[in-house]
Design a protein around this motif. Structure first.
Motif, PDB file in Angstrom:
ATOM      1  N   ASP A  93      29.784   2.589  27.990  1.00 43.19           N
ATOM      2  CA  ASP A  93      30.420   3.461  28.982  1.00 43.19           C
ATOM      3  C   ASP A  93      31.281   4.449  28.203  1.00 43.19           C
ATOM      4  O   ASP A  93      32.163   4.053  27.446  1.00 43.19           O
ATOM      5  N   GLY A 164      33.063  13.917  35.070  1.00 40.70           N
ATOM      6  CA  GLY A 164      31.721  13.407  35.392  1.00 40.70           C
ATOM      7  C   GLY A 164      30.616  13.913  34.502  1.00 40.70           C
ATOM      8  O   GLY A 164      30.838  14.712  33.589  1.00 40.70           O
ATOM      9  N   GLY A 193      37.290   9.553  29.410  1.00 38.50           N
ATOM     10  CA  GLY A 193      35.860   9.744  29.173  1.00 38.50           C
ATOM     11  C   GLY A 193      35.035   8.502  29.415  1.00 38.50           C
ATOM     12  O   GLY A 193      33.836   8.470  29.118  1.00 38.50           O
ATOM     13  N   GLY A 214      30.763   9.668  42.104  1.00 42.41           N
ATOM     14  CA  GLY A 214      29.543   9.909  41.329  1.00 42.41           C
ATOM     15  C   GLY A 214      29.310   8.890  40.235  1.00 42.41           C
ATOM     16  O   GLY A 214      28.302   8.971  39.531  1.00 42.41           O
ATOM     17  N   ASP A 219      29.562   1.256  36.027  1.00 42.60           N
ATOM     18  CA  ASP A 219      30.818   1.814  35.509  1.00 42.60           C
ATOM     19  C   ASP A 219      32.036   1.089  36.078  1.00 42.60           C
ATOM     20  O   ASP A 219      33.116   1.138  35.487  1.00 42.60           O
TER      21      ASP A 219
END
Ligand code: LIP
Length: 273
Positions: A93, A164, A193, A214, A219
């Motif tokens: 991630d 994003g 980030g 989004g 995540d």
């Protein structure tokens, strides 16, 4: 059930630490990458290797468990959440950070049973930050128990979010509107980030709230339990219950701050996972 969650946690933690070595081999950046949905949505060989390591190791030990993995879904796999134990995996991630050598990337691994997060592990091997949580057992950073802040108002809040990985103009407009709102009303904005590391900062008490539209289940699945076990709340950005497949998240140190944020945020509803 309690004992098995302990076992699931221990096995997963070992695998995450092992897979972290793959990320550590590229601390100065990983310059070879491919594009996914657009030119700022990246994937590297390491994302795939980390995901294979985790799915391989977990399925060997727990053959009936299900998986939702970022790279497996990107490659056409199914994103199906049932009541069965399901591991939700973001192998790297913060892939954009990883490509550039900006040292905020992590493995994010959540386990959901009956659609509820019961284990969360977020590991940044580059900075040696290991965030862990198990249902009912608290949240930890490198073994030390962590707690959210007591902040109740946006006017005193440090808020994390992301711009994003989408070039969609409608989405970007909402991102700018919300940044403007938070800059005008709050103490400040931070973007690490990585959605998972942003949520870990709320759990740690370093940030007071995090929102994003989004993002995907991988995540936020681990961050959800980490924030809640640290004493915070995780809800839908419009104020309803958190839905891991909704691609929307708002977490905060207190219910009061979450409610105020939900009232002011400009909403965006991406297609569900
Ligand atoms: C990304 C997150 C980033 C978020 C993106 C995306 P990836 O994950 O780290 O913070 O803004 O929507 O989910 O692609 O690096 O795994």
């Amino acid at each position: 059930m309690g004992d098995s969650i302990d076992e699931y946690f221990e096995v997963a933690l070992d695998l995450v630490k092992t897979a972290g070595n793959l990320i550590n081999d590229h601390v100065s950046g990983c310059k070879t990458f491919e594009l996914k949905s657009c030119d700022i949505d990246l994937v590297t060989e390491i994302d795939k290797k980390v995901e294979d390591t985790l799915i391989g190791g977990l399925s060997k030990k727990f053959p009936t468990h299900k998986f939702i993995g970022e790279e497996t879904v990107s490659a056409g796999g199914r994103c199906e959440l049932t009541d069965e134990p399901t591991w939700v995996i973001d192998p790297v991630d913060g892939t954009m950070n990883f490509v550039h050598g900006f040292p905020h990337s992590c493995i994010s691994l959540g386990l959901l049973i009956n659609k509820e997060s019961v284990v969360g592990i977020i590991y940044n091997p580059i900075l040696n930050q290991l965030f862990t949580a198990q249902k009912g057992k608290g949240a930890f950073c490198n073994g030390r128990q962590i707690h959210v802040s007591q902040t109740k108002e946006i006017s005193k809040a440090l808020v994390t979010t992301e711009t994003g990985t989408s070039r969609d103009e409608e989405k970007q407009k909402v991102v700018f509107q919300n940044l403007q709102l938070m800059i005008a009303k709050g103490h400040g904005i931070r973007c690490l980030g990585s959605a998972a590391l942003n949520m870990a900062m709320v759990a740690l008490g370093g940030a007071d709230a995090n929102y994003e539209f989004g993002i995907h289940a991988w995540d936020i699945a681990a961050g959800d339990i980490l924030v809640r076990e640290a004493g915070g709340v995780c809800i839908d950005p419009a104020g309803g219950p958190f839905d891991v497949l909704s691609r929307r998240v708002l977490c905060a140190s207190t219910p009061e701050l979450a409610a105020e944020m939900a009232k002011v945020l400009v909403q965006f509803y991406p297609e569900r996972d």
